[in-house]
Design a protein around this motif. Structure first.
Motif, PDB file in Angstrom:
ATOM      1  N   ARG A 129       0.840  -1.205   0.000  1.00 48.30           N
ATOM      2  CA  ARG A 129       0.000   0.000   0.000  1.00 48.30           C
ATOM      3  C   ARG A 129       0.869   1.246   0.000  1.00 48.30           C
ATOM      4  N   LEU A 130       0.335   2.323  -0.551  1.00 47.58           N
ATOM      5  CA  LEU A 130       1.024   3.609  -0.604  1.00 47.58           C
ATOM      6  C   LEU A 130       0.969   4.264   0.782  1.00 47.58           C
ATOM      7  N   LEU A 149       4.808   0.487   0.783  1.00 46.32           N
ATOM      8  CA  LEU A 149       5.370  -0.247   1.904  1.00 46.32           C
ATOM      9  C   LEU A 149       5.915  -1.585   1.420  1.00 46.32           C
ATOM     10  N   ALA A 150       7.139  -1.880   1.835  1.00 50.34           N
ATOM     11  CA  ALA A 150       7.788  -3.129   1.432  1.00 50.34           C
ATOM     12  C   ALA A 150       8.086  -3.998   2.643  1.00 50.34           C
ATOM     13  N   GLY A 151       7.410  -3.705   3.767  1.00 52.85           N
ATOM     14  CA  GLY A 151       7.546  -4.551   4.939  1.00 52.85           C
ATOM     15  C   GLY A 151       8.367  -3.931   6.057  1.00 52.85           C
ATOM     16  N   PHE A 152       8.643  -4.778   7.046  1.00 52.24           N
ATOM     17  CA  PHE A 152       9.357  -4.361   8.249  1.00 52.24           C
ATOM     18  C   PHE A 152      10.316  -5.478   8.635  1.00 52.24           C
ATOM     19  N   ALA A 153      11.581  -5.114   8.864  1.00 50.83           N
ATOM     20  CA  ALA A 153      12.571  -6.104   9.310  1.00 50.83           C
ATOM     21  C   ALA A 153      13.697  -5.407  10.051  1.00 50.83           C
ATOM     22  N   ASP A 154      14.227  -6.057  11.046  1.00 53.10           N
ATOM     23  CA  ASP A 154      15.373  -5.548  11.813  1.00 53.10           C
ATOM     24  C   ASP A 154      15.152  -4.130  12.336  1.00 53.10           C
ATOM     25  N   GLY A 155      13.923  -3.845  12.797  1.00 50.09           N
ATOM     26  CA  GLY A 155      13.627  -2.539  13.376  1.00 50.09           C
ATOM     27  C   GLY A 155      13.479  -1.417  12.365  1.00 50.09           C
TER      28      GLY A 155
END
Length: 185
Positions: A129-130, A149-155
């Motif tokens: 999503r934008l 949004l391309a996700g969430f990783a390592d904070g």
């Protein structure tokens, strides 16, 4: 007043209804307002995530067939959801005396189409999503970002930026001042 105790009470009610708390705000102006934002549980398999399209459908050629069950990846909050949470939470707030002093107004609503993104799970849930994100300090050379949004990783929140050269930035969660979905039509 302990906003965390109020949030905990709201979360108990929301869980019992198959919902989640997005945010809890306390505002004092001419009146005192407690605003509670609720949403359907992400990825939940409950009835709120399924929309039935009917019993029998026909295609363009007139062929009859069984209707499909469609799973909505972004299920909507109804007025009834808000009403149930409001009624139950109001009783708890009064019985447990979580809001001291004279009257207040309790508002329970959905977070809206341009909802705020606060938790790591929000950035994963709305992958693709934008979103608009502003940071408290520059990341690279900028403080304002808009992209997918391309996700969430390592904070870190990953955001795919458009422009002359498409690129992906990683924004540390603790550096994010404000993040919201952008409404697309």
């Amino acid at each position: 007043m302990d906003l965390e105790k109020i949030r905990a009470a709201a979360e108990r009610v929301a869980r019992s209804e198959g919902l989640e708390i997005v945010d809890v705000e306390w505002k004092i102006g001419k009146q005192r307002f407690l605003r509670v934002y609720i949403d359907k549980v992400a990825g939940g398999g409950g009835a709120g995530n399924v929309a039935k399209l009917g019993g029998i459908i026909s295609d363009a050629a007139g062929q009859l067939g069984a209707a499909e069950v469609v799973h909505d990846p972004y299920p909507k909050i109804s007025h009834a959801d808000c009403q149930r949470v409001s009624q139950q939470l109001s009783v708890i707030l009064d019985v447990e005396e979580l809001i001291p002093g004279p009257g207040y107004t309790l508002e329970v609503s959905s977070p809206g189409m341009d909802r705020a993104l606060k938790k790591p799970a929000d950035f994963e849930r709305f992958r693709g999503r934008l979103a608009k994100i502003s940071t408290s300090e520059p990341v690279g050379e900028a403080k304002f970002f808009e992209g997918r949004l391309a996700g969430f990783a390592d904070g870190k929140v990953r955001l795919e930026l458009k422009g002359k050269e498409a690129r992906t930035v990683e924004l540390p969660l603790e550096a994010i001042r404000k993040a919201n979905l952008v409404v697309e039509f």
